[in-house]
Design an enzyme around this catalytic site. Structure first.
Site, PDB file in Angstrom:
ATOM      1  N   LYS A 196      34.292  47.985  43.680  1.00  0.00           N
ATOM      2  CA  LYS A 196      33.725  47.462  42.434  1.00  0.00           C
ATOM      3  C   LYS A 196      33.749  48.583  41.405  1.00  0.00           C
ATOM      4  CE  LYS A 196      29.642  45.441  40.338  1.00  0.00           C
ATOM      5  NZ  LYS A 196      28.364  44.726  40.560  1.00  0.00           N
ATOM      6  N   LYS A 249      36.661  43.942  42.418  1.00  0.00           N
ATOM      7  CA  LYS A 249      36.018  43.435  41.200  1.00  0.00           C
ATOM      8  C   LYS A 249      36.070  44.478  40.111  1.00  0.00           C
ATOM      9  CE  LYS A 249      31.506  41.931  39.656  1.00  0.00           C
ATOM     10  NZ  LYS A 249      30.128  41.737  40.007  1.00  0.00           N
TER      11      LYS A 249
HETATM   12  C1  PBG Z   1      25.218  43.253  39.606  1.00  0.00           C
HETATM   13  C2  PBG Z   1      26.418  42.389  39.397  1.00  0.00           C
HETATM   14  C3  PBG Z   1      27.209  42.400  38.256  1.00  0.00           C
HETATM   15  C4  PBG Z   1      28.136  41.378  38.400  1.00  0.00           C
HETATM   16  C5  PBG Z   1      27.908  40.786  39.639  1.00  0.00           C
HETATM   17  N1  PBG Z   1      26.851  41.432  40.250  1.00  0.00           N
HETATM   18  C6  PBG Z   1      27.114  43.216  37.031  1.00  0.00           C
HETATM   19  C7  PBG Z   1      27.014  44.684  37.141  1.00  0.00           C
HETATM   20  O1  PBG Z   1      27.393  45.292  38.145  1.00  0.00           O
HETATM   21  O2  PBG Z   1      26.522  45.264  36.188  1.00  0.00           O
HETATM   22  C8  PBG Z   1      29.159  41.029  37.373  1.00  0.00           C
HETATM   23  C9  PBG Z   1      29.733  39.658  37.413  1.00  0.00           C
HETATM   24  C10 PBG Z   1      30.444  39.263  36.167  1.00  0.00           C
HETATM   25  O3  PBG Z   1      30.590  40.036  35.201  1.00  0.00           O
HETATM   26  O4  PBG Z   1      30.900  38.108  36.139  1.00  0.00           O
HETATM   27  N2  PBG Z   1      25.021  43.848  40.796  1.00  0.00           N
END
Ligand code: PBG
Length: 324
Positions: A196, A249
């Protein structure tokens, strides 16, 4: 002109193109993210995600029934926690009557076969908007992992099929696996957000949950988008620690990473077609600059072609409509 090979032969008509087409989308490819809010009969459009909503639980139950009837079989839950429940321990995250836990129970009661996945990270519960516990301006790893284990067990107790840690702390997959085993949740899976990246494309999601970090950014835990080898390292470690499904992601700027990960692991790979990727298509389509339906299919097909076995996407319903 004499040509030994003419590549256009297999592109000549719809018929031959469909016969040689390599990648096909089906409803089984999709995970549907759902944003859940307190209250009754509430359906709030997310400003930066036109056409996507944060729903109260009664509305969510109806939505889940509709998803199931369309052939969509898995949901990924996110809840918007009230400000007064946020603190630096994130303890609301494992409240057995918290919104997440009530949501899991309600969805499982409404559609027992729906595969329920839950986001595991502290940001919606953190007064700092960070995915972990903050001490002296730092996001502390090991105490956060303990909190994530409690959170995962409480989701399992409520009936979640799979927990999805999205926090990027070190060692959390192994710790969560151990916690689930010790508490006899031997059938609960882990979908790890393994690679991520710290991305500007999460902006609209943070609007949806009001979860933007209060200070700094997430670069000490989420990955640097310049890096590729690190994604493979992170993912292999998560598999070793017990992840059932791994995730890359965001998706669109990371198609190379999806392919690298797909080639490196022997578990299913998912990719998250995130909020900013949704917003860009919606915004350009609203201006009449691209064709929305065609863009949706092209983007989702490219993510699958890159190597994703599963795609979490806000376009899941559109995609099912378009492919059926
Ligand atoms: C938080 C989380 C995020 C997303 C999913 N879980 C945002 C972040 O890490 O700040 C993002 C999903 C999206 O942008 O569609 N743990």
């Amino acid at each position: 002109m004499y040509l030994q090979r003419r590549n256009r032969i297999t592109r000549k008509s719809d018929t031959i193109r469909s016969l040689v087409s390599e990648t096909h989308l089906t409803p089984n490819d999709f995970i549907v993210p759902l944003f859940i809010d307190e209250g009754e009969n509430i359906k709030t459009e997310i400003t930066s995600m036109p056409g996507y909503y944060r729903n109260s639980l009664d509305v969510t139950e109806k939505e889940v029934k509709e998803l199931w009837s369309m052939g969509l079989k898995s949901v990924l839950l996110f809840v918007k926690s009230k400000d007064e429940l946020k603190d630096n321990t994130g303890k609301e995250a494992w409240n057995k009557d918290g919104l997440m836990q009530r949501s899991i129970r309600a969805i499982k009661a409404a559609v027992p076969e729906m595969y329920v996945m839950t986001d595991v990270a502290l940001d919606p519960y953190s007064s700092y908007g960070h995915d972990g516990i903050v001490k002296d301006g730092q996001i502390v790893n090991d105490e956060t992992v303990e909190a994530l284990v409690k959170m995962s067990i409480s989701h399992a107790e409520a009936g979640a099929d799979m927990v999805a840690p999205s926090d990027m702390m070190d060692g959390r997959i192994g710790a969560i696996r151990k916690g689930l085993e010790e508490n006899n949740f031997i059938n609960v899976g882990i979908m790890s957000y393994s690679a991520k990246y710290a991305s500007c494309f999460y902006g609209p999601f943070r609007d949806a949950l009001d979860s933007a970090p209060g200070f700094g950014d997430k670069k000490t835990y989420q990955m640097d988008y310049s890096n590729r080898i690190e994604a493979v390292k992170e993912t292999l470690m998560d598999v070793e620690e017990g992840a059932d499904i791994v995730m890359v992601k965001p998706a669109l700027s990371y198609l190379d990473i999806i392919r690298d990960v797909k080639n490196a692991v022997n578990v299913p790979v998912s990719a998250y077609n995130i909020s900013g990727e949704y917003a860009m298509i919606k915004a350009a389509a609203a201006k009449g600059w691209i064709n929305e339906d065609k863009a949706i299919l092209e983007v989702l097909t490219s993510i699958k072609r890159a190597g994703a076995d599963l795609i979490a996407t806000y376009f899941a319903k559109d995609a099912v409509r378009l492919i059926s």
